[in-house]
Write a protein that holds these residues in place. Structure first.
Motif, PDB file in Angstrom:
ATOM      1  N   ALA A 164      76.808  81.186 -37.049  1.00  0.00           N
ATOM      2  CA  ALA A 164      77.797  80.285 -36.167  1.00  0.00           C
ATOM      3  C   ALA A 164      78.920  81.244 -35.709  1.00  0.00           C
ATOM      4  O   ALA A 164      79.171  81.019 -34.365  1.00  0.00           O
ATOM      5  CB  ALA A 164      78.258  79.049 -36.887  1.00  0.00           C
TER       6      ALA A 164
ATOM      7  N   VAL B  24      79.678  82.180 -31.443  1.00  0.00           N
ATOM      8  CA  VAL B  24      81.063  81.965 -30.691  1.00  0.00           C
ATOM      9  C   VAL B  24      81.490  83.155 -30.433  1.00  0.00           C
ATOM     10  O   VAL B  24      82.273  83.332 -29.171  1.00  0.00           O
ATOM     11  CB  VAL B  24      81.929  81.082 -31.914  1.00  0.00           C
ATOM     12  CG1 VAL B  24      83.336  81.303 -31.410  1.00  0.00           C
ATOM     13  CG2 VAL B  24      81.631  79.795 -32.123  1.00  0.00           C
TER      14      VAL B  24
ATOM     15  N   LYS C 191      84.166  75.307 -26.779  1.00  0.00           N
ATOM     16  CA  LYS C 191      84.390  73.856 -27.329  1.00  0.00           C
ATOM     17  C   LYS C 191      82.915  73.833 -28.139  1.00  0.00           C
ATOM     18  O   LYS C 191      81.891  73.936 -27.697  1.00  0.00           O
ATOM     19  CB  LYS C 191      84.294  73.177 -26.072  1.00  0.00           C
ATOM     20  CG  LYS C 191      84.510  71.677 -26.533  1.00  0.00           C
ATOM     21  CD  LYS C 191      84.802  70.797 -25.203  1.00  0.00           C
ATOM     22  CE  LYS C 191      85.052  69.209 -25.468  1.00  0.00           C
ATOM     23  NZ  LYS C 191      85.120  68.675 -24.310  1.00  0.00           N
ATOM     24  N   VAL C 192      83.181  73.373 -29.305  1.00  0.00           N
ATOM     25  CA  VAL C 192      81.964  73.369 -30.593  1.00  0.00           C
ATOM     26  C   VAL C 192      81.892  71.995 -31.107  1.00  0.00           C
ATOM     27  O   VAL C 192      82.872  71.285 -31.356  1.00  0.00           O
ATOM     28  CB  VAL C 192      82.467  74.335 -31.546  1.00  0.00           C
ATOM     29  CG1 VAL C 192      81.109  74.101 -32.682  1.00  0.00           C
ATOM     30  CG2 VAL C 192      82.466  75.722 -31.064  1.00  0.00           C
TER      31      VAL C 192
ATOM     32  N   ASP D 298      80.057  69.673 -33.819  1.00  0.00           N
ATOM     33  CA  ASP D 298      79.380  69.607 -35.218  1.00  0.00           C
ATOM     34  C   ASP D 298      79.094  68.191 -35.589  1.00  0.00           C
ATOM     35  O   ASP D 298      79.690  67.397 -35.879  1.00  0.00           O
ATOM     36  CB  ASP D 298      80.250  70.426 -36.414  1.00  0.00           C
ATOM     37  CG  ASP D 298      79.558  70.340 -37.772  1.00  0.00           C
ATOM     38  OD1 ASP D 298      78.129  70.213 -37.749  1.00  0.00           O
ATOM     39  OD2 ASP D 298      80.119  70.763 -38.650  1.00  0.00           O
TER      40      ASP D 298
ATOM     41  N   LEU E 206      82.038  74.034 -40.040  1.00  0.00           N
ATOM     42  CA  LEU E 206      82.675  74.786 -38.781  1.00  0.00           C
ATOM     43  C   LEU E 206      84.039  74.962 -38.704  1.00  0.00           C
ATOM     44  O   LEU E 206      84.760  75.478 -37.843  1.00  0.00           O
ATOM     45  CB  LEU E 206      81.801  74.470 -37.619  1.00  0.00           C
ATOM     46  CG  LEU E 206      80.277  74.378 -37.418  1.00  0.00           C
ATOM     47  CD1 LEU E 206      79.783  74.347 -36.033  1.00  0.00           C
ATOM     48  CD2 LEU E 206      79.924  75.848 -37.955  1.00  0.00           C
TER      49      LEU E 206
ATOM     50  N   ALA F 236      87.640  78.742 -31.720  1.00  0.00           N
ATOM     51  CA  ALA F 236      87.008  77.700 -31.090  1.00  0.00           C
ATOM     52  C   ALA F 236      87.691  76.403 -31.416  1.00  0.00           C
ATOM     53  O   ALA F 236      88.549  76.242 -32.143  1.00  0.00           O
ATOM     54  CB  ALA F 236      85.525  77.424 -31.459  1.00  0.00           C
TER      55      ALA F 236
ATOM     56  N   VAL G   5      86.804  72.657 -32.301  1.00  0.00           N
ATOM     57  CA  VAL G   5      85.814  71.858 -33.105  1.00  0.00           C
ATOM     58  C   VAL G   5      86.005  70.545 -33.133  1.00  0.00           C
ATOM     59  O   VAL G   5      87.083  70.011 -33.623  1.00  0.00           O
ATOM     60  CB  VAL G   5      85.511  72.439 -34.584  1.00  0.00           C
ATOM     61  CG1 VAL G   5      83.946  71.881 -35.078  1.00  0.00           C
ATOM     62  CG2 VAL G   5      85.206  74.013 -34.267  1.00  0.00           C
TER      63      VAL G   5
ATOM     64  N   PHE H 283      79.686  70.752 -24.223  1.00  0.00           N
ATOM     65  CA  PHE H 283      80.290  71.617 -25.294  1.00  0.00           C
ATOM     66  C   PHE H 283      79.519  72.954 -25.036  1.00  0.00           C
ATOM     67  O   PHE H 283      78.483  72.869 -24.533  1.00  0.00           O
ATOM     68  CB  PHE H 283      79.816  71.315 -26.699  1.00  0.00           C
ATOM     69  CG  PHE H 283      80.670  70.007 -27.012  1.00  0.00           C
ATOM     70  CD1 PHE H 283      81.997  70.083 -27.752  1.00  0.00           C
ATOM     71  CD2 PHE H 283      80.220  68.798 -26.904  1.00  0.00           C
ATOM     72  CE1 PHE H 283      82.616  68.971 -28.155  1.00  0.00           C
ATOM     73  CE2 PHE H 283      80.796  67.536 -27.044  1.00  0.00           C
ATOM     74  CZ  PHE H 283      81.966  67.725 -27.972  1.00  0.00           C
ATOM     75  N   ASP H 284      80.451  73.890 -25.431  1.00  0.00           N
ATOM     76  CA  ASP H 284      79.627  75.322 -25.317  1.00  0.00           C
ATOM     77  C   ASP H 284      78.652  75.671 -26.523  1.00  0.00           C
ATOM     78  O   ASP H 284      77.737  76.463 -26.254  1.00  0.00           O
ATOM     79  CB  ASP H 284      80.705  76.547 -25.196  1.00  0.00           C
ATOM     80  CG  ASP H 284      82.067  76.313 -24.372  1.00  0.00           C
ATOM     81  OD1 ASP H 284      81.453  76.320 -23.093  1.00  0.00           O
ATOM     82  OD2 ASP H 284      82.974  75.867 -24.671  1.00  0.00           O
ATOM     83  N   PHE H 285      79.002  75.143 -27.531  1.00  0.00           N
ATOM     84  CA  PHE H 285      78.051  75.296 -28.868  1.00  0.00           C
ATOM     85  C   PHE H 285      77.851  73.945 -29.448  1.00  0.00           C
ATOM     86  O   PHE H 285      78.787  73.437 -29.972  1.00  0.00           O
ATOM     87  CB  PHE H 285      78.543  76.359 -29.442  1.00  0.00           C
ATOM     88  CG  PHE H 285      77.761  76.806 -30.878  1.00  0.00           C
ATOM     89  CD1 PHE H 285      76.256  76.554 -30.910  1.00  0.00           C
ATOM     90  CD2 PHE H 285      78.424  76.999 -31.983  1.00  0.00           C
ATOM     91  CE1 PHE H 285      75.648  76.801 -32.099  1.00  0.00           C
ATOM     92  CE2 PHE H 285      77.836  77.667 -33.011  1.00  0.00           C
ATOM     93  CZ  PHE H 285      76.319  77.372 -33.037  1.00  0.00           C
TER      94      PHE H 285
ATOM     95  N   THR I 199      75.032  69.674 -24.556  1.00  0.00           N
ATOM     96  CA  THR I 199      75.258  71.212 -24.169  1.00  0.00           C
ATOM     97  C   THR I 199      75.234  71.458 -22.974  1.00  0.00           C
ATOM     98  O   THR I 199      74.764  71.306 -22.076  1.00  0.00           O
ATOM     99  CB  THR I 199      74.037  71.695 -25.062  1.00  0.00           C
ATOM    100  OG1 THR I 199      73.865  71.318 -26.267  1.00  0.00           O
ATOM    101  CG2 THR I 199      74.259  73.313 -25.015  1.00  0.00           C
TER     102      THR I 199
END
Length: 294
Positions: free
Chosen positions: A55, A59, A71-72, A74, A83, A92, A94, A136-138, A162
């Motif tokens: 993870a 990032v 921007k993550v 979970d 995370l 990041a 989260v 979100f980026d991830f 995503t």
């Protein structure tokens, strides 16, 4: 499969989501009150709060590509996002999402601790109703996708959240429902049929890929041995477009239909009884499940 009959303990039936949520709250409340290692480890940034290296690597890749503070999301984070190290370290932003986020927030208040990441209450099937602000980026889900009522829809919603060019990843036990004898929320198997496929199996004769028909390119995959007969597997995909095939939509629709048939045998009567008569175990926490829980 557990059959419904007059001798069934309805309140504790394995497919009863309210009882499954109740058990989650009991487990984490006891862990917290006993200061169990499972709690302390996840709150200790010196131990990186259990954040997996893959993870962090994803990032760092996003940052190297010009995304200064990714921007993550979970999803299914439970009371402690694995995370949160990304947030505390400034790598990041989260957001943790869980169906029990409000109850976990109450636990934080009870123990006078500020949640390490913002928590939003939502189920996998309701991720697009506006409470979760994407894209979100991830997007990441660990040990939770197979616990939702309709994993195919939950996965599609995570894909929609995503951004194009971002990463969508997961980490799950291989065939966990079989390994855990379909206990609690574990009613679906997930497995990596090969390095480029994520298979969903409802253990009632229906098995389909969750990635075929989506614009996803596999970026990372590994398998982590947990015991002699049980492995976790990790897959992280790059979202290369926004397409959703008709076949994938049929998979989602059939997963929903079969999940409805499975639960409708008893769910409406049972859940109404539980909400109105409080037929839960005597050792439930002092806080209650909200009646409007998604």
């Amino acid at each position: 499969m557990h059959e419904i009959g007059e001798q069934t303990d309805w309140a504790r039936h394995p497919e009863n989501l309210l009882f499954a949520y109740h058990r989650e709250l009991i487990y984490w409340t006891n862990c917290w009150r006993e200061q169990a290692p499972a709690v302390l480890r996840r709150l200790d940034d010196a131990l990186r709060c259990d954040c997996p290296q893959f993870a962090i690597d994803m990032v760092e890749r996003l940052r190297a590509e010009g995304c200064t503070k990714p921007k993550v999301l979970d999803f299914g984070c439970g009371p402690f996002s694995n995370l949160c190290h990304l947030q505390r370290s400034g790598l990041a932003d989260v957001t943790g999402v869980d169906a029990l986020a409000e109850e976990y927030g109450q636990l934080y208040r009870e123990f006078g601790i500020e949640p390490p990441v913002p928590l939003v209450a939502a189920s996998g099937e309701t991720l697009l109703d506006g409470r979760v602000q994407g894209p979100f980026d991830f997007v990441f889900v660990q040990n939770a996708l197979d616990h939702t009522a309709a994993p195919a829809l939950s996965w599609l919603n995570l894909y929609e959240l995503t951004r194009e060019g971002g990463f969508l990843g997961h980490c799950h036990g291989v065939d966990e429902a079989t390994h855990e004898q379909q206990d609690q929320l574990r009613l679906f198997n997930l497995r990596p049929d090969d390095s480029a496929t994520l298979l969903l199996d409802d253990l009632q004769g229906y098995e389909r890929s969750l990635v075929g028909g989506l614009d996803l390119s596999l970026e990372y995959a590994c398998q982590i041995p947990i015991s002699d007969d049980y492995d976790y597997f990790v897959q992280i995909w790059r979202k290369t477009g926004s397409g959703v095939s008709a076949e994938l939509l049929r998979t989602v629709n059939e997963n929903l239909r079969r999940a409805f048939v499975r639960r409708s045998r008893w769910a409406f009567t049972l859940e109404d009884r539980l909400l109105n008569q409080r037929e839960l175990a005597a050792d439930e926490p002092s806080f209650q499940l909200a009646a409007n829980k998604p």
